[in-house]
Design a protein around this motif. Structure first.
Motif, PDB file in Angstrom:
ATOM      1  N   LYS A 139      48.181  59.269  12.128  1.00  0.00           N
ATOM      2  CA  LYS A 139      48.607  59.527  10.758  1.00  0.00           C
ATOM      3  C   LYS A 139      47.392  59.569   9.836  1.00  0.00           C
ATOM      4  N   SER A 197      46.336  56.219   7.588  1.00  0.00           N
ATOM      5  CA  SER A 197      45.928  55.107   8.454  1.00  0.00           C
ATOM      6  C   SER A 197      44.751  55.501   9.329  1.00  0.00           C
ATOM      7  N   PHE A 237      56.002  52.492   9.527  1.00  0.00           N
ATOM      8  CA  PHE A 237      56.136  53.928   9.319  1.00  0.00           C
ATOM      9  C   PHE A 237      57.324  54.461  10.112  1.00  0.00           C
ATOM     10  N   GLU A 246      54.166  58.151   6.821  1.00  0.00           N
ATOM     11  CA  GLU A 246      53.076  57.477   7.502  1.00  0.00           C
ATOM     12  C   GLU A 246      52.855  56.077   6.928  1.00  0.00           C
TER      13      GLU A 246
END
Length: 367
Positions: free
Chosen positions: A153, A156, A301, A306
């Motif tokens: 994602k 992150s 998530f 996300e």
């Protein structure tokens, strides 16, 4: 955690039949194949089980045999290790205990894998492990992944990538492995890049059970294609697949299996009684990420959203911060072992929303 001495092997294993309700018949046997057209499961000992409804929950397993050179006897469990098996983790623990320096490469063959943050955790814990032993400057750590960044994602991935950079762990992205050369101790990619190693910690290709392929029920990785919201087989009206055995586009993490099954049980009863399945799974995943030195992160998530910053599990209050290192998240990670054995595996509900909530989370961007 076992390779770094946090847990002992005997703490991580319990007898399976201890957790089954008394009115469940537990048959321990290998499956040869399923014949869904006739509703039969053939066991390798010759027995045949007939079913009205079939729930497949046979997980996923590391397959080092699928990558040329990975399980070569000259290097396997000597300089090439895995940690998603008990034997592999014990062997890796012994190897790390005597290591005084050199090049440590942490490698992911392909996604999906069980617990996709685990290789990152290993990298962070390795950094702290060698630092505590006062030999971090003698160890070069390289993180090799088929992804374009540290994680799947964007937000992150950027955050976790910065954590690798802060710890002087080199990121080698977009690396699709072709083979491992056991003589030169080198990873070789499809585009002919080479990454040498002294000690390789690899996450082999993950695959579902081979009997799924023999039964003609799986995709190329032996996962059963299902509806991602109900887990009903795309092809067979009385077959479901749960957890890592399915092909849902979610993290193959324990939290996903847990949240999914909380919805599935009511749906399953409704379905076999001819009612519509009213619960829809959103791909909710919740993962603690050990970052070393008694700290950790927490990410939350689902299919479409996300990991974001914020507080968990109580919006705005927490006490656990999301996408931020803290001592509390590390303590939560340690507490999870007790929760697993005493609550999750026994089917007891925990006070966490099955579906992902946006309450208390802050929208951000990857830029």
């Amino acid at each position: 955690m076992l390779p770094f001495g946090v847990y002992k092997a005997e703490e991580l294993v319990k007898k399976r039949d201890h957790f089954f309700p008394k009115n469940v018949e537990f048959i321990r046997a290998e499956i040869d194949k399923i014949v869904p057209e006739s509703n039969h499961v053939f066991l390798t000992d010759g027995r045949v089980l007939e079913y009205d409804q079939l729930v497949i929950a046979t997980g996923t397993s590391p397959r080092p045999d699928q990558t040329p050179g990975m399980d070569d006897p000259a290097t396997w469990r000597k300089s090439v290790f895995d940690f998603f098996t008990l034997d592999g983790s014990v062997a890796l623990r012994d190897a790390l205990a005597t290591r005084q320096g050199g090049r440590l490469v942490i490698h992911i063959t392909e996604m999906p894998i069980k617990c996709p943050v685990a290789p990152l955790e290993f990298a962070f814990l390795a950094d702290a492990f060698f630092e505590d032993r006062k030999i971090r400057d003698k160890v070069e750590i390289v993180y090799v992944t088929p992804l374009e960044g540290a994680f799947t994602k964007p937000v992150s991935s950027k955050h976790l990538g910065s954590m690798l950079e802060e710890r002087k762990i080199r990121l080698e992205p977009d690396f699709v492995i072709e083979h491992i050369d056991p003589e030169t101790k080198t990873l070789v990619s499809m585009d002919e890049r080479e990454v040498p190693f002294d000690l390789l910690v690899t996450i082999p290709l993950n695959m579902g059970e081979d009997f799924i392929a023999r039964s003609g029920m799986g995709n190329e990785l032996n996962y059963v294609p299902v509806d991602k919201e109900t887990f009903l087989s795309i092809k067979y009206p009385n077959v479901f697949a749960l957890g890592d055995a399915s092909d849902i586009p979610a993290s193959k993490a324990g939290s996903v299996a847990h949240f999914a099954i909380e919805l599935f049980t009511e749906n399953f009863v409704d379905y076999i009684e001819g009612r519509s399945m009213k619960h829809r799974f959103d791909g909710h995943a919740n993962c603690f990420i050990e970052s070393g030195h008694g700290k950790g992160l927490l990410i939350d998530f689902n299919y479409t959203t996300e990991p974001l910053t914020g507080k968990f599990p109580i919006p705005f209050i927490g006490p656990l911060p999301l996408l931020k290192e803290s001592r509390l998240n590390h303590m939560g990670k340690l507490a999870f072992r007790w929760i697993y054995w005493n609550m999750l595996i026994k089917g007891r509900r925990i006070p966490i929303s099955t579906l992902m909530s946006m309450a208390g989370k802050r929208q951000t961007t990857s830029k």
